[in-house]
Design an enzyme around this catalytic site. Structure first.
Site, mmCIF file in Angstrom:
data_model
loop_
_atom_site.group_PDB
_atom_site.id
_atom_site.type_symbol
_atom_site.label_atom_id
_atom_site.label_comp_id
_atom_site.label_asym_id
_atom_site.label_seq_id
_atom_site.Cartn_x
_atom_site.Cartn_y
_atom_site.Cartn_z
ATOM 1 N N CYS A 54 0.871 -1.301 -0.113
ATOM 2 C CA CYS A 54 0.060 -0.105 -0.071
ATOM 3 C C CYS A 54 0.877 1.158 0.135
ATOM 4 O O CYS A 54 0.280 2.261 -0.172
ATOM 5 C CB CYS A 54 -0.873 -0.082 1.175
ATOM 6 S SG CYS A 54 -2.174 -1.489 1.289
ATOM 7 N N HIS A 100 -2.707 6.908 3.292
ATOM 8 C CA HIS A 100 -3.223 5.924 2.911
ATOM 9 C C HIS A 100 -4.777 5.463 3.631
ATOM 10 O O HIS A 100 -5.018 5.532 4.648
ATOM 11 C CB HIS A 100 -2.368 4.515 3.319
ATOM 12 C CG HIS A 100 -3.107 3.147 3.211
ATOM 13 N ND1 HIS A 100 -3.579 2.789 1.605
ATOM 14 C CD2 HIS A 100 -2.931 2.054 3.540
ATOM 15 C CE1 HIS A 100 -3.812 1.677 1.669
ATOM 16 N NE2 HIS A 100 -3.621 1.082 2.811
ATOM 17 N N ASN A 111 -10.134 -0.318 0.815
ATOM 18 C CA ASN A 111 -8.801 0.056 0.745
ATOM 19 C C ASN A 111 -8.149 -0.759 -0.694
ATOM 20 O O ASN A 111 -8.179 -1.760 -0.642
ATOM 21 C CB ASN A 111 -7.810 -0.951 1.946
ATOM 22 C CG ASN A 111 -6.586 -0.957 2.038
ATOM 23 O OD1 ASN A 111 -5.824 -0.623 0.785
ATOM 24 N ND2 ASN A 111 -5.964 -1.372 3.094
HETATM 25 N N1 COA Z 1 -17.887 -7.840 11.554
HETATM 26 C C1 COA Z 1 -18.586 -7.851 12.935
HETATM 27 N N2 COA Z 1 -17.804 -8.420 13.851
HETATM 28 C C2 COA Z 1 -16.442 -8.451 13.632
HETATM 29 C C3 COA Z 1 -15.847 -8.450 12.346
HETATM 30 C C4 COA Z 1 -16.749 -8.214 11.359
HETATM 31 N N3 COA Z 1 -16.095 -8.251 10.179
HETATM 32 N N4 COA Z 1 -14.477 -8.874 12.715
HETATM 33 C C5 COA Z 1 -14.468 -9.012 14.188
HETATM 34 N N5 COA Z 1 -15.464 -8.782 14.718
HETATM 35 C C6 COA Z 1 -15.873 -9.005 16.151
HETATM 36 C C7 COA Z 1 -14.933 -9.972 16.836
HETATM 37 O O1 COA Z 1 -15.348 -11.050 16.810
HETATM 38 C C8 COA Z 1 -14.908 -9.245 18.192
HETATM 39 O O2 COA Z 1 -15.790 -9.659 18.973
HETATM 40 P P1 COA Z 1 -15.929 -10.008 20.475
HETATM 41 O O3 COA Z 1 -15.469 -8.622 21.180
HETATM 42 O O4 COA Z 1 -17.142 -10.349 20.856
HETATM 43 O O5 COA Z 1 -14.719 -11.011 20.595
HETATM 44 C C9 COA Z 1 -14.916 -7.782 17.739
HETATM 45 O O6 COA Z 1 -15.654 -7.626 16.700
HETATM 46 C C10 COA Z 1 -13.948 -7.027 17.882
HETATM 47 O O7 COA Z 1 -12.705 -7.430 16.852
HETATM 48 P P2 COA Z 1 -11.521 -7.136 16.627
HETATM 49 O O8 COA Z 1 -10.487 -8.219 15.989
HETATM 50 O O9 COA Z 1 -10.876 -6.793 18.088
HETATM 51 O O10 COA Z 1 -11.673 -5.842 15.755
HETATM 52 P P3 COA Z 1 -10.815 -4.554 15.747
HETATM 53 O O11 COA Z 1 -11.378 -3.490 16.270
HETATM 54 O O12 COA Z 1 -9.374 -4.971 15.530
HETATM 55 O O13 COA Z 1 -11.064 -4.489 13.883
HETATM 56 C C11 COA Z 1 -9.760 -4.706 11.826
HETATM 57 C C12 COA Z 1 -10.524 -5.580 13.043
HETATM 58 C C13 COA Z 1 -9.531 -5.910 10.722
HETATM 59 C C14 COA Z 1 -10.942 -3.960 11.245
HETATM 60 C C15 COA Z 1 -8.726 -3.814 12.416
HETATM 61 O O14 COA Z 1 -7.967 -4.575 13.116
HETATM 62 C C16 COA Z 1 -7.948 -3.078 11.213
HETATM 63 O O15 COA Z 1 -8.485 -2.394 10.462
HETATM 64 N N6 COA Z 1 -6.848 -3.441 11.337
HETATM 65 C C17 COA Z 1 -5.899 -2.966 10.025
HETATM 66 C C18 COA Z 1 -6.086 -3.884 9.089
HETATM 67 C C19 COA Z 1 -5.463 -3.064 7.713
HETATM 68 O O16 COA Z 1 -5.549 -1.981 7.787
HETATM 69 N N7 COA Z 1 -5.042 -3.746 6.790
HETATM 70 C C20 COA Z 1 -4.465 -3.032 5.568
HETATM 71 C C21 COA Z 1 -3.088 -2.931 5.585
HETATM 72 S S1 COA Z 1 -2.423 -2.030 4.453
#
Ligand code: COA
Length: 327
Positions: free
Chosen positions: A116, A240, A270
């Site tokens: 990215c 980004h 993204n």
């Molecule tokens: N829809 C609904 N619920 C979801 C979910 C989805 N797509 N994904 C996870 N959950 C739930 C989880 O099961 C968890 O539930 P719980 O609290 O009951 O256990 C809760 O939501 C929180 O999950 P978590 O994994 O902690 O979410 P998060 O806040 O870390 O968000 C991402 C997940 C992937 C959106 C986030 O980590 C992120 O954007 N990371 C960066 C990724 C990125 O930018 N990648 C590209 C880089 S170039």
């Protein structure tokens, strides 16, 4: 990275353009296929919808053609085409070669893969070519991540999408728009975001999030230091477009307000190498940048790469002089 030496030949952006596939997948569409909800996706990422479809070559030709038309440059005068992409259509040859042919160019053409951060890497390289004698360079950022996304994995399917955007750089007399830049990578972190050849994206979202904020802030700070500017002088930040919370957290730490941010994330998702130029093109189309403004581009990605650049729009010098574009 060292600061830019004095007296190198600079460049300015004289045209831009973008391309998005027609097919739109909304969060409500995803609710039908995976265990997620529109509200959760908006709350945790800022994304409402994403465009998917097309090929890396096809989207690149579309954005590249629009960019060349806008700048009005002769096709025969383009000295190089740099295509930033993580998702080339083939392993060999570079997608840039096919794009070069389809655009009717006769110049060197190659792909850059810095995930990215790729567009900013390519932009910095293009300035380097201009410092070495090239006069006009087309830089395109395109990704078709939908092809390497597991649409049954709610961890990644909510994030990734397809798109393309491009700029033409033209050499100017004297110092151009680029005031400072920084490129970084940390291969030890590759396990947090990767795809095997022929495979699908694997991601540890929490770890990527944590590192992303740190490396965006670090890279942007280095570029601003090299440019000799402070955050309050920046008129527009083009980050980004990965996650609104990553953008917010990074800007907070940099002391930059969200009103100064170019955002297309809510409607594009993204798009990796296309994300920064798509947001830049959108801001330019909406008249958010005027001559002399300081623009900060900053991204991060798999690798884990980071890249940033400070541009003075139009290359206008501090005393208001307008550098002439070289024929
Ligand atoms: N829809 C609904 N619920 C979801 C979910 C989805 N797509 N994904 C996870 N959950 C739930 C989880 O099961 C968890 O539930 P719980 O609290 O009951 O256990 C809760 O939501 C929180 O999950 P978590 O994994 O902690 O979410 P998060 O806040 O870390 O968000 C991402 C997940 C992937 C959106 C986030 O980590 C992120 O954007 N990371 C960066 C990724 C990125 O930018 N990648 C590209 C880089 S170039």
């Amino acid at each position: 990275m060292p600061a830019i030496p004095p007296n190198v030949r600079g460049a300015v952006i004289t045209g831009w353009g973008s391309a998005l596939p027609l097919k739109v997948i909304t969060n409500h569409d995803l609710e039908q296929t995976i265990d997620t909800s529109h509200d959760w996706i908006v709350d945790r990422t800022g994304i409402h919808q994403r465009h998917v479809g097309g090929s890396t070559v096809g989207l690149s030709v579309e954005s590249g053609r629009a960019t060349l038309e806008m700048s009005g440059v002769e096709l025969s005068s383009i000295d190089a085409l740099v295509l930033a992409t993580t998702t080339p259509d083939r392993v060999v040859p570079a997608s840039a070669a096919t794009v070069q042919h389809q655009l009717g160019l006769s110049c060197g053409a190659y792909d850059v893969n810095a995930a990215c951060s790729g567009f900013v890497y390519a932009l910095v390289q293009a300035h380097g070519m201009i410092a070495m004698g090239a006069k006009k360079v087309l830089v395109i950022g395109t990704d078709t991540l939908a092809r390497i996304t597991d649409w049954t994995d709610r961890n990644t399917a909510i994030l990734f999408a397809d798109g393309s955007a491009a700029v033409v750089l033209e050499a100017v007399e004297g110092h151009g728009q680029l005031l400072g830049w920084d490129l970084d990578a940390d291969g030890a972190a590759e396990k947090f975001l990767y795809s095997e050849v022929g495979g699908l994206i694997q991601m540890d979202g929490k770890e990527v999030f944590r590192r992303a904020v740190r490396i965006m802030v670090d890279s942007a700070t280095k570029s601003m230091n090299h440019a000799g500017i402070t955050a309050d002088e920046v008129a527009l930040v083009v980050p980004h477009q990965a996650n609104i919370r990553i953008i917010q957290a990074s800007l907070d730490r940099l002391g930059l307000p969200m009103e100064k941010t170019a955002l297309v994330l809510h409607r594009t998702g993204n798009t990796s190498s296309a994300s920064i130029p798509l947001a830049l093109a959108d801001a330019l189309d909406n008249g958010r940048v005027k001559k002399g403004d300081l623009v900060l581009l900053v991204g991060f990605g798999a690798g884990m790469t980071a890249a940033s650049a400070v541009l003075r729009w139009g290359g206008t010098t501090a005393d208001g002089a307008d550098p002439a574009v070289l024929p």
